[in-house]
Design an enzyme around this catalytic site. Sequence first.
Site, PDB file in Angstrom:
ATOM      1  CB  CYS A 104      77.434  86.540  77.161  1.00  0.00           C
ATOM      2  SG  CYS A 104      78.305  87.625  78.296  1.00  0.00           S
ATOM      3  N   GLY A 145      74.279  88.506  69.717  1.00  0.00           N
ATOM      4  CA  GLY A 145      74.323  87.112  69.310  1.00  0.00           C
ATOM      5  C   GLY A 145      75.251  86.864  68.120  1.00  0.00           C
ATOM      6  CD  GLU A 179      74.507  82.745  73.741  1.00  0.00           C
ATOM      7  OE1 GLU A 179      74.188  83.279  72.664  1.00  0.00           O
ATOM      8  OE2 GLU A 179      75.207  83.309  74.606  1.00  0.00           O
ATOM      9  N   GLY A 204      76.239  89.089  64.854  1.00  0.00           N
ATOM     10  CA  GLY A 204      77.666  89.440  64.743  1.00  0.00           C
ATOM     11  C   GLY A 204      78.205  89.168  63.349  1.00  0.00           C
ATOM     12  CD  GLU A 223      65.430  95.451  69.006  1.00  0.00           C
ATOM     13  OE1 GLU A 223      66.570  95.867  69.333  1.00  0.00           O
ATOM     14  OE2 GLU A 223      65.254  94.547  68.163  1.00  0.00           O
TER      15      GLU A 223
END
Length: 489
Positions: A283, A228, A384, A232, A177
Amino acid sequence: MPELFIGGRWIAAVDGGKREIHCPADGTLVATVDEAGPKDARAAIAAAREAFDRGPWPSTPAAERGRLLSRVADLLERDKAALARAESLDTGKRLVESGYDMDDIANCFRYFGSLTAAGGTDRIVDTGDPGIDSRVVHEPVGVCGLITPWNYPLLQTAWKVAPALGAGNTFVLKPSELTPHTAIMLMRLLTEAGLPPGAANLILGAGASAGAPLTEDPGVDMVSFTGGLVTGRRIMAAAAPTVKKIALELGGKNPNVVFADADYEAAVDYALTAVFLHSGQVCSAGARLLIEDSLHDRFVDDVVARARAIPIGGPFDERARTGPLISAAHREKVEAYVDAGLAEGAVLRCGGARPDDPALADGFYYLPTVLDECRSEMSVVRDESFGPVLTVERFRDEDEAVALANDTVYGLSGGVWSGDVGKAHRVASRMRAGTVWINDFQPYVPQAEWGGMKQSGFGRELGPAGLAEYQEAKHVWRNLSPRRLGWFE
Ligand code: NAD
C-alpha cells in the site's frame, strides 16, 4: 478439521461452501477451505456479541490481557517457520520476506501487550470542586468486524487483532478470501494462549457474501478495514445506517521525491525497493518517482538498468528478489494500466510484459516496469495499479515537487531525498501523507502510528492511537455529597 472458528469451535460453512486456494507462483492447489456465507457471518457476530456482553474478556484486567498478547508473541515466534511457509504459499511472496513479516507480527503483539499492561490511559479530571470525583475511563468499543487484504495477510490482521483484544473487545475476522491460512493458524495460537471462547471468531469467504454482513449487522459496533479505495467507500456507506465506528486503511499512490543533491547511490537503490518490493503489492509502495530535472537522465538510466536485472521467481527460489502478482485478474488490471499509460504518451523504458521464462509460465508474473515522461493526469499515475510499475515525473524546484507530490487523491506515504536537511524537512512537512520518510523508504515500527490522509482513509493503526482506535472514552462524574439543588423552587 473445518476452518471457520465460531464461539470457540471449528465448524464448516452451513451451506457447505468450499473454496480452492492456489499458489500464485505456479498455480498449484494449496488447500480447499470452508467458504462462509451470510448465515455463518451472522453466527460469528452472535458469538462475538455473546462473548462481549456476557463473557469474561472485556472485564479481564488490562495487565492480564497484556500478558496474553505477549504469550501470543511467544507462540508466533515458536511457529515462525510454519507461518512463513503458509503465508508464502498463499501469497507467492518470497519465504525470506514472509519470515520478516512474522518477526514484525510478533513485535506488534509484544508492543500492544506492553502498552495494554502498562494501562495509564484513564485520568482524573480536576473540576475545581473537591465534592466532585470526575474521571475519564477507557472502555472497549464492543464487537469489532476486522476485514483484511491479501498483500500482507497476517501483518494487517495483527495490526487489528492485537489492539482490539488489548482494549478488551471481541471480534469477527474476515481475511481476504485469497489468503486464509495464517488467519486460521492465528486462531489456534490465540486459543492456546488462553483467550476465552467467542472473543475471537474467524469467517472465510468473499467480501460481498461473508464480509458485507460485518458492515451492516447492528450487532457489530466497529469495522476496521484495510483494502482498496472502492471497497472502502462501499463499507463506509454500508456502515452508515447503523452508525458504526469505522477505521479505513485504504490504498496509496505514493510519491518518492528525489532532489539533485541527494545521496545518489542510496537514492537509486531505494527507488527500486520502494516500488518493486513484493512486486509493488504494497500500500505504501513508492510507485511515483518525482525526480529533479537536472538529475533525470542519469538517474532513470540507472534505475532502468537495475530493474532489468531483478531476478524473478517463486517463494522458495533463493535467487529471486521479487515474485508473482496475486492472481490472473490482478495481473490483467496491472497490464491495463500500463497500456493506458502508453496510450496517453508515457515512454516504456523496461518491462511492460510478462517474463518469457517458461519456468514462470504457470505463475502470475509481470516484469518490473518503468514508464518515463509521465504526467500526473495519466490514470497510471493517478490510480493505484498495485503492481511492479514505476512512473517517472520531473520537477524543477521545491514548490513544484510539493505540488506534484500532493497532486493525488491519496495520502498514505511519501519519501523525500536530499542532502539539504532544511529542504528535506520543509518538503516533508508540506506533504499531505500519514507517513513521510526522509532519505529512506518503507520502514515502520509498531510504536509509531500508521494511516492515511485524504482518500487513503482515516483512523490510525499501531502506536498509542492504534490502541485508542479500539477504545471508547467515558466520562464518569460522581457527586460525593449530593444536596438538594432547589432549581425549581
Ligand atoms: P479489497 O478491497 O479488494 O479487499 C479487502 C478485503 O475486503 C477482503 O477481505 C475482501 O474480501 C473484503 N471485501 C470486499 N468487498 C467487501 C464488501 N462489500 N464488504 C465487506 N468486505 C469486503 O483489497 P485487496 O485487493 O484485498 O487489497 C489490496 C488493497 O489493500 C490495496 O488497495 C492496498 O493499498 C490496500 N492496503 C492498504 C494498507 C494500508 O495500510 N493502508 C495495507 C495493505 C493493503
